[in-house]
Design a protein around this motif. Sequence first.
Motif, mmCIF file in Angstrom:
data_model
loop_
_atom_site.group_PDB
_atom_site.id
_atom_site.type_symbol
_atom_site.label_atom_id
_atom_site.label_comp_id
_atom_site.label_asym_id
_atom_site.label_seq_id
_atom_site.Cartn_x
_atom_site.Cartn_y
_atom_site.Cartn_z
ATOM 1 N N ARG A 21 1.925 5.291 4.316
ATOM 2 C CA ARG A 21 2.962 5.699 3.361
ATOM 3 C C ARG A 21 4.348 5.576 3.991
ATOM 4 O O ARG A 21 4.506 5.678 5.200
ATOM 5 N N LYS A 22 5.329 5.395 3.128
ATOM 6 C CA LYS A 22 6.728 5.566 3.487
ATOM 7 C C LYS A 22 7.282 6.614 2.534
ATOM 8 O O LYS A 22 7.124 6.486 1.315
ATOM 9 N N VAL A 23 7.927 7.642 3.055
ATOM 10 C CA VAL A 23 8.417 8.732 2.218
ATOM 11 C C VAL A 23 9.896 8.962 2.504
ATOM 12 O O VAL A 23 10.316 8.966 3.657
ATOM 13 N N GLU B 64 2.811 -2.116 8.206
ATOM 14 C CA GLU B 64 4.031 -2.125 7.406
ATOM 15 C C GLU B 64 3.773 -2.758 6.031
ATOM 16 O O GLU B 64 4.228 -2.248 5.006
ATOM 17 N N ALA B 65 3.015 -3.857 6.014
ATOM 18 C CA ALA B 65 2.712 -4.524 4.743
ATOM 19 C C ALA B 65 1.891 -3.610 3.825
ATOM 20 O O ALA B 65 2.164 -3.509 2.616
ATOM 21 N N LYS B 66 0.895 -2.913 4.391
ATOM 22 C CA LYS B 66 0.077 -1.996 3.586
ATOM 23 C C LYS B 66 0.910 -0.848 3.042
ATOM 24 O O LYS B 66 0.735 -0.417 1.888
ATOM 25 N N ALA C 298 1.519 0.097 -0.882
ATOM 26 C CA ALA C 298 1.109 1.405 -1.417
ATOM 27 C C ALA C 298 2.293 2.235 -1.903
ATOM 28 O O ALA C 298 2.119 3.108 -2.753
ATOM 29 N N SER C 299 3.492 1.967 -1.379
ATOM 30 C CA SER C 299 4.608 2.880 -1.606
ATOM 31 C C SER C 299 5.767 2.293 -2.388
ATOM 32 O O SER C 299 6.711 3.015 -2.687
ATOM 33 N N GLN D 12 6.684 -10.921 -2.340
ATOM 34 C CA GLN D 12 7.938 -10.339 -1.861
ATOM 35 C C GLN D 12 7.778 -9.770 -0.451
ATOM 36 O O GLN D 12 8.654 -9.933 0.391
ATOM 37 N N ILE D 13 6.660 -9.116 -0.206
ATOM 38 C CA ILE D 13 6.418 -8.548 1.123
ATOM 39 C C ILE D 13 6.275 -9.645 2.164
ATOM 40 O O ILE D 13 6.806 -9.561 3.267
#
Length: 258
Positions: free
Chosen positions: A43-45, A242-244, A248-249, A256-257
Motif C-alpha cells: 500500500r501507499k497511504v 512499487e508496481a504492486k 493496489a493503491s 502507465q506504471i
Amino acid sequence: MTRKDYYDWRSDIAKTVPDNLRVGDDLFILENKDFKYPYDIPRKVDASTFILLDKGKSKVVVEGVEYEIQSPCITMILPEQTYCIHYCEGIEFRAIIMSRQYSESLFEKANMDLRNLYEIVRKRPILQISSEIISLNAYYKSLLGIIKFPFVAFKLESTKHLLISMIYYFVNKLEVLEEKTKRQDIIFERFCFEVRQYYKVNRSPIFYAGRLGISSKYLTDIVKQHCGETASEYIERQIMIEAKALLASTRMNVQQIS
C-alpha cells in the motif's frame, strides 16, 4: 499521480473508529480489537501512522526492507511510503493515524527540519523499546483523554503538543542508534535510499556502488548479509513491490506504471 489517487484509508478507518476516538478527518486512534488488515497487499497511504505494538510479533516490509517486529516496539510509517504486512501473530497494538496536513503542521510546530526528520524515520521505521513504554502509555492516556472529552476546546492544537513530545522521544532514540550503526549497516541503508531515488532510471548495481564509493562485489556482499539477496535481486524486488503498490493503491493501469 495525485494524492487523492492513493488508497482511501479514511473509508476503512471510518468503519472502525467511533467519533470519540477521532478529531475530524485529521487524527484517529485505532486499536486492533475489530480491525482486520489484508496481508501481502503493498500500500501507499497519504498519512502518517505511529504504531505501538504491545504484544505479539509481525513481519512487515517498508520501502523494500523487511523487518521482523517483536513487541514492545514503535513503528512509524510516513506519507507516500510503500509498506506491506506479511503476517501477524498474537498482536495487540494501538495506532495513531494522522492526515498528511496534520502531521506536517505537527513537525513544523516542533521546529523540526521536515526533510531531516523524514530521512531519519525512513532509515529506521522500527524502534524496539522496553521500560520506556511506561512514559509512552502516559502520553497515550492523556491523548485519549483530550480526544474523548466532548468539551475540550482546540482539540487539534492540544493533541499536537502531546504528539510532539512522543515524536521527540522517537527521533532522539533513532539518532542515538544512528551513531552506533556499523559502517556496513550505513552502506546498506544508503544503498536502499539510493535505490528508492534512482530505480526508475538505473537498475545496475555498478551505478549504485559508484554512488557509494565501493566496488559492486563489496556492495553485493553487504546486501546479501542484510537480506539474503544480491544487489540486482534487491533492486528488482523493489521495482515489483512499487508496481504492486501502485496497482493496489492508484487508478494507474499496467501500461502507465510500466
